[in-house]
Design an enzyme around this catalytic site. Structure first.
Site, short mmCIF file in Angstrom:
data_model
loop_
_atom_site.label_atom_id
_atom_site.label_comp_id
_atom_site.label_asym_id
_atom_site.label_seq_id
_atom_site.Cartn_x
_atom_site.Cartn_y
_atom_site.Cartn_z
N ASP A 1 0.84 -1.19 0.00
CA ASP A 1 0.00 0.00 0.00
C ASP A 1 0.88 1.25 0.00
OD1 ASP A 1 -2.41 1.40 0.05
OD2 ASP A 1 -2.66 1.23 2.22
N HIS B 1 -4.21 3.01 -7.11
CA HIS B 1 -5.40 2.66 -6.32
C HIS B 1 -6.64 2.44 -7.21
CE1 HIS B 1 -3.23 3.37 -2.58
NE2 HIS B 1 -4.25 2.80 -1.97
N HIS C 1 -6.20 -1.02 -8.39
CA HIS C 1 -6.60 -1.91 -7.29
C HIS C 1 -8.11 -2.10 -7.32
CE1 HIS C 1 -8.70 -2.10 -3.41
NE2 HIS C 1 -7.77 -2.99 -3.07
N HIS D 1 -5.47 -5.68 0.50
CA HIS D 1 -5.48 -4.40 -0.21
C HIS D 1 -4.11 -4.05 -0.79
CE1 HIS D 1 -6.44 -0.11 -0.88
NE2 HIS D 1 -5.31 0.18 -0.27
#
Length: 360
Positions: A171, A254, A257, A271
């Site tokens: 992350d 992101h 993602h 995540h």
């Protein structure tokens, strides 16, 4: 547009710091409520109780029921109102912390966030993810301010599963590259303005810390011990990345993602594991220097982050499904539109395939 940086009022990190938690909490209120799930309560509950007893402060503890949903938020909000708590402390993982932040918002009392893992950069943020009671995503709840305090006990985090720390590194890996893209494009950040130089500097320091200490920190957690490298990575995963993403901006990684959640084969991933591959895809989209891509690939391989679709559980390449991922990644409102050039679904589809090949 104004430049804005936001952050928690206080960030505290140290070994065995939970033993002193009451001395920090008492600056915010005199009648605290601590929430934690049953596992975390068994893990650190006695330490917390002893700290409050030593400070001669009253303490109420309540078991968090496991889901950050409206029903649970309302239950604890009612508890705070009827028992007149003037500060709430959330101890545990993301859903516990988001529930504490939400209750603090509705009751207008301070919140202390105490993560027991360093798997994402969410603890420092002015944001909560709300789910249905069944665990499906419902909404984002945006707060007018960040948590009043974040407390990280490195001795507790050192004993958490290794994969969670590595996911936190995944992350945090995106923070610098998304911040760089956002700075170039001049788009607004989640803080509501342009990025400050200080937020950009924290994002860059986050990346440099990962490269320097990531593998060493992983070795420490594999042995359940806290070292200087682990301390640095906990700060990078939580604070540097937290301020970096919120005040410097999100971009391609992101969004990709979010697109990858369309792949059932990726549902088992954390995540940060999906974000790490999203970072590689963003670098391909940017046509980043090959030396930079190789540095990111080498880091991911060293700590065990996925670098291709096969690593993420995909058995065979399904082009129709990858186009679905690309479409979701470029949906209206997605952060990929903070990139400094227009990005289409075709661009993302091509970048996913190229990143997958480079990462094998």
């Amino acid at each position: 547009m104004d430049k804005i940086i936001i952050s928690p009022s206080k960030y505290v990190q140290g070994e065995q710091v939970l033993s002193a938690i009451a001395s920090y909490v008492k600056t915010l209120g005199e009648h605290p409520l601590v929430i934690a799930d049953e596992f975390v309560m068994n893990l650190v509950g006695d330490t917390v109780k002893e700290s409050f007893a030593s400070e001669k402060l009253p303490l109420s503890m309540n078991i968090f029921h496991g889901e950050c949903c409206r029903v649970e938020i309302e239950r604890i909000t009612d508890l705070c109102a009827t028992q007149k708590h003037d500060v709430i402390v959330g101890v545990g993982g993301g859903k516990t912390l988001d529930t504490a932040k939400s209750v603090a918002f509705y009751t207008k009392i301070p919140v202390v966030v105490v993560p027991t893992i360093a798997s994402t950069d969410a603890p420092t943020s002015a944001l909560a993810v709300i789910y249905t009671p069944e665990g499906e995503f419902a909404e984002y709840l945006m707060f007018p301010k960040n948590p009043d305090m974040v407390i990280m006990d490195t001795s507790v985090i050192a004993k958490a599963p290794v994969r969670l720390l590595v996911s936190g590194m995944g992350d945090a890996l995106s923070t610098y590259f998304e911040a760089r893209a956002n700075m170039t494009s001049g788009k607004a950040t989640m803080a509501g303005g342009l990025a400050t130089r200080s937020a950009q500097a924290l994002a860059k320091l986050c990346y440099e810390t990962l490269l320097e200490d990531g593998l060493k920190a992983k070795a420490a957690v594999e042995n359940g011990v806290s070292t200087k490298a682990l301390e640095n990575i906990i700060e990078a995963n939580t604070y540097l990345s937290g301020i970096g993403f919120e005040s410097s901006g999100l971009a391609g990684a992101h969004a990709i993602h979010n697109g990858l959640t369309k792949l059932e084969e990726c549902h088992h991933l954390y995540h940060g594991e999906k974000v790490a591959f999203g970072t590689l895809v963003q670098l391909v989209l940017e046509n980043a220097d090959m030396a930079e891509i190789n540095t990111v690939l080498a880091f991911c391989r060293s700590v065990g982050l996925p670098t291709n679709l096969f690593d993420m559980g995909v058995k065979e390449i399904n082009h129709a499904k990858l186009r679905d991922v690309a479409e979701a990644s470029t949906a209206e409102g997605e952060t990929i539109h903070n990139m400094p050039f227009p990005v289409t679904a075709d661009n993302v589809y091509a970048a996913i395939l190229a990143a997958h090949t480079l990462g094998q």
